[in-house]
Write a protein that holds these residues in place. Sequence first.
Motif, PDB file in Angstrom:
ATOM      1  N   LYS A  46       0.878  -1.075  -0.023  1.00 28.30           N
ATOM      2  CA  LYS A  46      -0.122   0.089  -0.149  1.00 28.30           C
ATOM      3  C   LYS A  46       0.804   1.335  -0.161  1.00 28.30           C
ATOM      4  O   LYS A  46       0.615   2.061  -0.881  1.00 28.30           O
ATOM      5  N   TYR A  47       1.705   1.372   0.854  1.00 24.96           N
ATOM      6  CA  TYR A  47       2.695   2.700   1.043  1.00 24.96           C
ATOM      7  C   TYR A  47       3.836   2.631   0.302  1.00 24.96           C
ATOM      8  O   TYR A  47       4.600   1.569   0.236  1.00 24.96           O
ATOM      9  N   ASP A  48       4.026   3.780  -0.580  1.00 24.30           N
ATOM     10  CA  ASP A  48       5.517   3.846  -1.126  1.00 24.30           C
ATOM     11  C   ASP A  48       6.510   4.101  -0.310  1.00 24.30           C
ATOM     12  O   ASP A  48       7.776   3.733  -0.344  1.00 24.30           O
ATOM     13  N   LEU A  49       6.094   4.608   1.197  1.00 20.75           N
ATOM     14  CA  LEU A  49       7.377   5.013   2.011  1.00 20.75           C
ATOM     15  C   LEU A  49       6.586   5.076   3.401  1.00 20.75           C
ATOM     16  O   LEU A  49       5.695   5.550   3.673  1.00 20.75           O
ATOM     17  N   PHE A  50       7.444   4.640   4.374  1.00 21.30           N
ATOM     18  CA  PHE A  50       7.241   4.635   5.711  1.00 21.30           C
ATOM     19  C   PHE A  50       8.317   5.120   6.709  1.00 21.30           C
ATOM     20  O   PHE A  50       9.372   4.897   6.340  1.00 21.30           O
ATOM     21  N   PHE A  51       7.600   5.991   7.500  1.00 24.40           N
ATOM     22  CA  PHE A  51       8.612   6.516   8.707  1.00 24.40           C
ATOM     23  C   PHE A  51       7.829   6.637   9.899  1.00 24.40           C
ATOM     24  O   PHE A  51       6.757   7.172   9.849  1.00 24.40           O
ATOM     25  N   SER A  52       8.360   6.287  10.983  1.00 28.87           N
ATOM     26  CA  SER A  52       7.888   6.461  12.326  1.00 28.87           C
ATOM     27  C   SER A  52       8.955   6.665  13.235  1.00 28.87           C
ATOM     28  O   SER A  52       9.978   5.919  13.170  1.00 28.87           O
ATOM     29  N   GLY A  53       8.843   7.803  14.011  1.00 28.88           N
ATOM     30  CA  GLY A  53       9.877   8.064  14.857  1.00 28.88           C
ATOM     31  C   GLY A  53      10.245   9.476  15.190  1.00 28.88           C
ATOM     32  O   GLY A  53       9.272  10.404  14.708  1.00 28.88           O
ATOM     33  N   ILE A  54      11.140   9.829  15.924  1.00 29.65           N
ATOM     34  CA  ILE A  54      11.395  11.098  16.388  1.00 29.65           C
ATOM     35  C   ILE A  54      12.355  11.802  15.012  1.00 29.65           C
ATOM     36  O   ILE A  54      12.833  11.118  14.383  1.00 29.65           O
ATOM     37  N   LEU A  55      12.193  12.886  14.683  1.00 26.08           N
ATOM     38  CA  LEU A  55      12.684  13.822  13.744  1.00 26.08           C
ATOM     39  C   LEU A  55      14.169  14.131  14.303  1.00 26.08           C
ATOM     40  O   LEU A  55      14.988  14.389  13.214  1.00 26.08           O
ATOM     41  N   ARG A  56      14.353  14.230  15.312  1.00 21.09           N
ATOM     42  CA  ARG A  56      15.781  14.641  15.477  1.00 21.09           C
ATOM     43  C   ARG A  56      15.763  14.629  17.121  1.00 21.09           C
ATOM     44  O   ARG A  56      14.790  14.574  17.990  1.00 21.09           O
ATOM     45  N   ASN A  57      17.001  14.201  17.761  1.00 18.42           N
ATOM     46  CA  ASN A  57      17.182  14.039  19.043  1.00 18.42           C
ATOM     47  C   ASN A  57      16.689  15.082  19.891  1.00 18.42           C
ATOM     48  O   ASN A  57      16.923  16.314  19.830  1.00 18.42           O
ATOM     49  N   TRP A  58      15.932  14.818  20.836  1.00 20.08           N
ATOM     50  CA  TRP A  58      15.120  16.048  21.660  1.00 20.08           C
ATOM     51  C   TRP A  58      15.929  16.771  22.511  1.00 20.08           C
ATOM     52  O   TRP A  58      15.814  18.045  22.540  1.00 20.08           O
ATOM     53  N   ASN A  59      16.737  16.162  23.287  1.00 19.47           N
ATOM     54  CA  ASN A  59      17.643  16.758  24.466  1.00 19.47           C
ATOM     55  C   ASN A  59      18.947  17.353  23.831  1.00 19.47           C
ATOM     56  O   ASN A  59      19.190  18.264  24.294  1.00 19.47           O
ATOM     57  N   PHE A  60      19.302  16.614  22.657  1.00 19.26           N
ATOM     58  CA  PHE A  60      20.775  17.124  22.329  1.00 19.26           C
ATOM     59  C   PHE A  60      20.680  17.073  20.927  1.00 19.26           C
ATOM     60  O   PHE A  60      21.128  16.339  20.176  1.00 19.26           O
ATOM     61  N   PRO A  61      20.086  17.948  20.072  1.00 24.67           N
ATOM     62  CA  PRO A  61      19.865  18.176  18.981  1.00 24.67           C
ATOM     63  C   PRO A  61      21.098  18.103  18.169  1.00 24.67           C
ATOM     64  O   PRO A  61      21.252  17.646  16.981  1.00 24.67           O
ATOM     65  N   ASP A  62      22.246  18.664  18.632  1.00 20.29           N
ATOM     66  CA  ASP A  62      23.522  19.006  17.778  1.00 20.29           C
ATOM     67  C   ASP A  62      24.080  17.511  17.424  1.00 20.29           C
ATOM     68  O   ASP A  62      24.953  17.302  16.875  1.00 20.29           O
ATOM     69  N   THR A  63      23.636  16.458  18.267  1.00 25.64           N
ATOM     70  CA  THR A  63      24.360  15.188  18.056  1.00 25.64           C
ATOM     71  C   THR A  63      23.769  14.350  16.991  1.00 25.64           C
ATOM     72  O   THR A  63      24.140  13.572  16.450  1.00 25.64           O
ATOM     73  N   GLN A  64      22.597  15.131  16.383  1.00 24.04           N
ATOM     74  CA  GLN A  64      21.955  14.301  15.014  1.00 24.04           C
ATOM     75  C   GLN A  64      21.747  15.376  14.118  1.00 24.04           C
ATOM     76  O   GLN A  64      21.233  16.420  14.254  1.00 24.04           O
ATOM     77  N   GLN A  65      21.970  15.058  12.876  1.00 23.15           N
ATOM     78  CA  GLN A  65      21.745  15.700  11.703  1.00 23.15           C
ATOM     79  C   GLN A  65      20.042  15.866  11.423  1.00 23.15           C
ATOM     80  O   GLN A  65      19.205  15.352  12.147  1.00 23.15           O
TER      81      GLN A  65
END
Length: 230
Positions: A46-65
């Motif tokens: 059914k789905y062409d794309l799946f994503f589920s989760g956080i968009l970026r680290n909540w507490n330390f955003p600089d640790t994740q692009q």
Amino acid sequence: SKFDFIFSHLHDLSSYGFKKDKVIFLPLAFSARNITNKKNNLSNRKYDLFFSGILRNWNFPDTQQDIRLRIQKELFFTLFDIPIIKRLKHRKLNIYWKPFYKSRIKNKISSLLHGSRLDDKNYFLKLQDSKAILHTASPLGIISTRVFESLGAQAIGLFSKDSNVNVLFNNKEHYVEFIDINSFIKNLYDIKDTVNEKYYQKIALNGMNEVCKNHTWESRVKHFIKIIKN
């Protein structure tokens, strides 16, 4: 402490100063029992794309692009990093997109717009009903369970180049790599295109076979016990 071994999900723990002969890389894995429809071809999903989760680290955003945020903005019109509606240029894509937020209010709005957070059963059913599954690098560089679950569901793992997946799997054999937004979009539409179905179906099958053979929790336990006994 004078440990005999240090087991870690992080593949390059020795680069942090630990002795190489003491460090054993024990990756995360998945349970094959969660996959109930192993012969579901990509064209039937059914789905062409799946994503589920956080968009970026909540507490330390600089640790994740911020690549997930940028992909979201490419696919959707957003308000305060909440996807509202798909952009017209991507209207032909069928997308399951469910971000999680630190804010209760944002999560409630997200649930109203995109449905409630999936339980385990429905999470795996969605994976098995998706052609491509997005995964990008985790803050510490650990190879996430999402990688093994995606491939185990016989979907195309659409993984960012910096996600360290190449430590265990091969690009274009077990999964498909992207380096930026443009290559992500190109790969996504290539996977959707039925002309390429046989090519991507082979990659999906290779990924599933590799994970089921070498990357289940059972195989991890056997490896752990073997090292301890030796």
